[in-house]
Design an enzyme around this catalytic site. Structure first.
Site, PDB file in Angstrom:
ATOM      1  N   HIS A  69      19.975 -26.338 -27.525  1.00  0.00           N
ATOM      2  CA  HIS A  69      18.660 -26.083 -27.280  1.00  0.00           C
ATOM      3  C   HIS A  69      18.304 -26.609 -25.889  1.00  0.00           C
ATOM      4  O   HIS A  69      18.647 -27.890 -25.625  1.00  0.00           O
ATOM      5  CB  HIS A  69      17.549 -26.401 -28.148  1.00  0.00           C
ATOM      6  CG  HIS A  69      17.401 -27.824 -28.652  1.00  0.00           C
ATOM      7  ND1 HIS A  69      16.471 -28.385 -28.106  1.00  0.00           N
ATOM      8  CD2 HIS A  69      17.815 -28.462 -29.625  1.00  0.00           C
ATOM      9  CE1 HIS A  69      16.434 -29.695 -28.566  1.00  0.00           C
ATOM     10  NE2 HIS A  69      17.369 -29.608 -29.468  1.00  0.00           N
ATOM     11  N   ASP A  90      15.135 -26.529 -24.735  1.00  0.00           N
ATOM     12  CA  ASP A  90      13.713 -27.133 -24.466  1.00  0.00           C
ATOM     13  C   ASP A  90      13.707 -28.593 -25.130  1.00  0.00           C
ATOM     14  O   ASP A  90      14.662 -29.011 -25.660  1.00  0.00           O
ATOM     15  CB  ASP A  90      12.720 -26.376 -25.608  1.00  0.00           C
ATOM     16  CG  ASP A  90      12.985 -26.431 -27.053  1.00  0.00           C
ATOM     17  OD1 ASP A  90      14.498 -26.352 -27.324  1.00  0.00           O
ATOM     18  OD2 ASP A  90      12.195 -26.604 -27.799  1.00  0.00           O
ATOM     19  N   ASP A 146      19.208 -35.066 -26.216  1.00  0.00           N
ATOM     20  CA  ASP A 146      18.327 -34.122 -26.754  1.00  0.00           C
ATOM     21  C   ASP A 146      17.629 -33.075 -26.079  1.00  0.00           C
ATOM     22  O   ASP A 146      16.573 -33.026 -25.720  1.00  0.00           O
ATOM     23  CB  ASP A 146      17.555 -34.740 -27.755  1.00  0.00           C
ATOM     24  CG  ASP A 146      16.847 -33.843 -28.921  1.00  0.00           C
ATOM     25  OD1 ASP A 146      17.444 -32.583 -29.002  1.00  0.00           O
ATOM     26  OD2 ASP A 146      16.087 -34.207 -29.728  1.00  0.00           O
ATOM     27  N   GLU A 171      13.376 -25.026 -30.079  1.00  0.00           N
ATOM     28  CA  GLU A 171      13.910 -25.854 -31.400  1.00  0.00           C
ATOM     29  C   GLU A 171      12.817 -26.990 -31.609  1.00  0.00           C
ATOM     30  O   GLU A 171      12.535 -27.149 -32.882  1.00  0.00           O
ATOM     31  CB  GLU A 171      15.324 -26.530 -31.189  1.00  0.00           C
ATOM     32  CG  GLU A 171      15.968 -26.860 -32.508  1.00  0.00           C
ATOM     33  CD  GLU A 171      15.843 -28.463 -32.819  1.00  0.00           C
ATOM     34  OE1 GLU A 171      15.797 -28.555 -33.862  1.00  0.00           O
ATOM     35  OE2 GLU A 171      14.821 -29.054 -31.926  1.00  0.00           O
ATOM     36  N   GLU A 172      12.586 -27.621 -30.336  1.00  0.00           N
ATOM     37  CA  GLU A 172      11.445 -28.561 -30.847  1.00  0.00           C
ATOM     38  C   GLU A 172      10.042 -28.061 -31.198  1.00  0.00           C
ATOM     39  O   GLU A 172       9.277 -29.014 -31.446  1.00  0.00           O
ATOM     40  CB  GLU A 172      11.311 -29.584 -29.464  1.00  0.00           C
ATOM     41  CG  GLU A 172      12.663 -29.986 -28.957  1.00  0.00           C
ATOM     42  CD  GLU A 172      13.198 -31.264 -29.707  1.00  0.00           C
ATOM     43  OE1 GLU A 172      12.642 -31.589 -31.102  1.00  0.00           O
ATOM     44  OE2 GLU A 172      14.266 -31.655 -29.464  1.00  0.00           O
ATOM     45  N   HIS A 210      13.212 -38.296 -28.360  1.00  0.00           N
ATOM     46  CA  HIS A 210      11.730 -37.918 -28.712  1.00  0.00           C
ATOM     47  C   HIS A 210      11.005 -39.091 -28.148  1.00  0.00           C
ATOM     48  O   HIS A 210       9.588 -38.904 -28.100  1.00  0.00           O
ATOM     49  CB  HIS A 210      11.423 -37.771 -30.025  1.00  0.00           C
ATOM     50  CG  HIS A 210      12.041 -36.354 -30.679  1.00  0.00           C
ATOM     51  ND1 HIS A 210      11.622 -35.522 -31.862  1.00  0.00           N
ATOM     52  CD2 HIS A 210      12.857 -35.665 -30.130  1.00  0.00           C
ATOM     53  CE1 HIS A 210      12.260 -34.562 -32.219  1.00  0.00           C
ATOM     54  NE2 HIS A 210      13.038 -34.534 -31.241  1.00  0.00           N
TER      55      HIS A 210
HETATM   56  N1  BES Z   1      18.084 -33.137 -32.672  1.00  0.00           N
HETATM   57  C1  BES Z   1      17.234 -33.048 -33.461  1.00  0.00           C
HETATM   58  C2  BES Z   1      17.501 -33.439 -34.924  1.00  0.00           C
HETATM   59  C3  BES Z   1      18.016 -34.727 -35.255  1.00  0.00           C
HETATM   60  C4  BES Z   1      17.277 -35.818 -35.513  1.00  0.00           C
HETATM   61  C5  BES Z   1      19.442 -34.735 -35.236  1.00  0.00           C
HETATM   62  C6  BES Z   1      17.827 -37.034 -35.585  1.00  0.00           C
HETATM   63  C7  BES Z   1      20.062 -36.238 -35.121  1.00  0.00           C
HETATM   64  C8  BES Z   1      19.239 -37.179 -35.284  1.00  0.00           C
HETATM   65  C9  BES Z   1      16.102 -31.951 -33.528  1.00  0.00           C
HETATM   66  O1  BES Z   1      15.991 -31.689 -31.849  1.00  0.00           O
HETATM   67  C10 BES Z   1      14.684 -32.303 -34.072  1.00  0.00           C
HETATM   68  O2  BES Z   1      14.325 -33.095 -33.471  1.00  0.00           O
HETATM   69  N2  BES Z   1      14.421 -31.469 -34.845  1.00  0.00           N
HETATM   70  C11 BES Z   1      12.792 -31.773 -35.249  1.00  0.00           C
HETATM   71  C12 BES Z   1      12.817 -30.378 -35.992  1.00  0.00           C
HETATM   72  C13 BES Z   1      11.086 -29.835 -35.962  1.00  0.00           C
HETATM   73  C14 BES Z   1      10.486 -29.573 -34.825  1.00  0.00           C
HETATM   74  C15 BES Z   1      11.338 -28.498 -37.035  1.00  0.00           C
HETATM   75  C16 BES Z   1      12.691 -32.839 -36.301  1.00  0.00           C
HETATM   76  O3  BES Z   1      13.653 -33.277 -36.779  1.00  0.00           O
HETATM   77  O4  BES Z   1      11.568 -33.282 -36.133  1.00  0.00           O
HETATM   78 MN    MN Z   2      17.656 -31.764 -30.522  1.00  0.00          MN
END
Ligand code: BES
Ligand code: MN
Length: 454
Positions: free
Chosen positions: A95, A97, A128, A159-160, A424
């Site tokens: 992604h 974004d 990320d 995605e975020e 994040h």
């Molecule tokens: N890359 C992350 C998912 C992730 C988190 C992978 C920790 C490995 C370790 C993804 O971009 C993400 O942050 N997803 C969100 C989803 C939400 C916005 C629906 C999340 O997990 O909060």
């Molecule tokens: Mn991600």
């Protein structure tokens, strides 16, 4: 393991090509990172459009037939290049974004100005997931002019923000994403020097809970002691979500056991930044608490701020609550459980209103078969050690949509992150040495897939 489909000199040749490519890959990553493509709606969405165009230009330069598509949400990029006759097709996901940068004062360098310190590249999106985008492009470049498989690249722009238009994108363009294997480069590795395949992710449910106790706010001296204020009522309600040990206390939530990897409290304390004297919460193995059991976090509160406080009983208060759920639990059932808990635990008869903001499924891979064998062999080729199967406590909700749409495709979840990435958060960063291995592994994986005979 079919680690014999490629000869050692073929593997070394790919690694050498990737090494030569890395300076340009790094430069292109830095250009992507300089575009502040925050998909949250309060940010300038022309930047997300710019970033989609930048990704599309990179794919076109590799000869992919490429289109930027918008289906009511943020722009996604789809590119395709045929492979040799009869070769398998691989879809590569990332992604473009990013999350908001948060308070810039918490950063040691500007969030959208990449800076290298001690072998890590610091910036929002440096890991990320713009490094995920660049890993795919590096793999394509390593096979420039002689792609061993058909490749479709799908780079999402929301995605975020929970992928709101992904359903429409899959309905309208899903046929273009069909593949024998789908590589999702949006996760983490186990440790520096220790690669991982992510085989489970938790799902998530986010709600807003509003509490009212009075028709209007009132003097705390005149009425305090006999009327409940909404902030205290809300805090008591939130407190009911955990037991004294810190386990989630909501009935009806599933919980499973995590893979038995070596992970102790000292490592958890160091990586999470837990302060001395603050205890861990929950019970059971640490990894089950992180990967396979539910967790609940209050991520925001609306109440009178300390600065603006007057001596009154507040009539209303609200909180945003984020719940992570076991990889295989249905998010609708988990939401019902949370709603029922909140409504039935209202203290002092306070009025409680729960609204669902967002929910998404988790994922548990069937992590075996020839594609997984080749993925594991590719990681070993790149790092020199076998990858571990790990879970992740975060979510990538659309994976379950992909799995439902393409039941015969093997879904491989990889990624560029490591325990110190701070995705994040402030000072997000990419470990550049590990990033090279991610690019090598993906380039080798494409070659291995091309050498696989059906
Ligand atoms: N890359 C992350 C998912 C992730 C988190 C992978 C920790 C490995 C370790 C993804 O971009 C993400 O942050 N997803 C969100 C989803 C939400 C916005 C629906 C999340 O997990 O909060
Ligand atoms: Mn991600």
């Amino acid at each position: 393991m079919t680690d014999n489909v490629l000869a050692p000199d073929q593997i070394q040749a790919i690694r050498d090509r990737v090494a030569d490519l890395m300076p340009q890959v790094r430069a292109d990553l830095e250009s992507l990172v300089r575009i502040p493509s925050v998909s949250a709606s309060s940010f300038d969405q022309s930047q997300v459009a710019r970033s989609a165009e930048a990704v599309a230009a990179l794919l076109r330069a590799e000869g992919l037939d490429t289109e930027v598509i918008v289906e009511g949400g943020r722009p996604a990029v789809i590119g395709h290049l045929d492979g040799p006759q009869g070769a398998p097709t691989v879809t590569l996901y990332a992604h473009h974004d990013v999350q908001p940068p948060g308070d810039e004062a918490d950063w040691d360098s500007a969030p959208f100005e990449p800076e290298e310190r001690d072998g890590r590249l610091y910036a929002r999106g440096a890991a990320d997931d713009k490094a995920g985008v660049m890993a795919h492009i590096a793999a394509l470049r390593a096979h420039r002019g002689a792609l061993p498989v058909g490749v479709t690249v799908f780079v999402e722009g929301e995605e975020e923000s929970g992928s709101p238009s992904l359903g429409t994108i899959l309905a309208k363009h899903g046929d273009r994403l069909a593949a024998d294997a789908i590589v999702i480069a949006d996760s983490t590795n186990w440790a520096i020097g220790s690669p991982a395949l992510t085989t489970t992710l938790r799902g998530g449910v986010r709600v807003i809970v509003r509490v009212r106790t009075l028709s209007h706010s009132i003097h705390s001296g005149m009425y305090g002691g006999a009327a409940p204020d909404a902030v205290t009522a809300l805090v008591r309600l939130l407190a009911s979500l955990h037991d004294d040990e810190g386990n989630v206390a909501v009935a009806g939530l599933d919980a499973g056991e995590a893979a038995d990897l070596d992970y102790d409290e000292a490592r958890f304390r160091a990586e999470s930044g837990l302060l001395d004297g603050v205890s861990m919460i929950g019970s059971g193995s640490i990894l089950s608490r992180l990967w396979t059991k539910p967790s609940i976090t209050t991520i925001g509160i609306d109440a009178t701020s300390v600065d603006k406080a007057s001596n009154t009983l507040a009539a209303k208060a609200a909180a945003k609550v984020s719940m992570r759920i076991a990889p295989t639990q249905d998010p609708a059932a988990a939401y019902e459980a949370l709603r029922a808990h909140l409504e039935s635990h209202a203290p002092w008869g306070a009025q409680v209103e729960v609204t669902l903001e967002e929910s998404g499924s988790g994922f548990a891979a069937d992590a075996q078969g020839p594609v997984y064998d080749e993925a594991r062999a590719s990681f070993k080729d790149a790092w020199g050690v076998d990858p571990v199967d790990m879970g992740v406590g975060g979510s990538i909700p659309f994976i379950s949509d992909f799995a439902a749409r393409f039941p015969d495709a093997s879904i491989i979840v990889t990624g560029v992150e490591d325990p110190d990435t701070r995705a994040h958060g402030a000072n997000e960063s990419l470990h550049l040495g590990e990033f090279t291995h991610v690019c090598e592994a993906e380039a080798i994986f494409l070659a291995r897939m091309g050498a696989l005979r059906h």
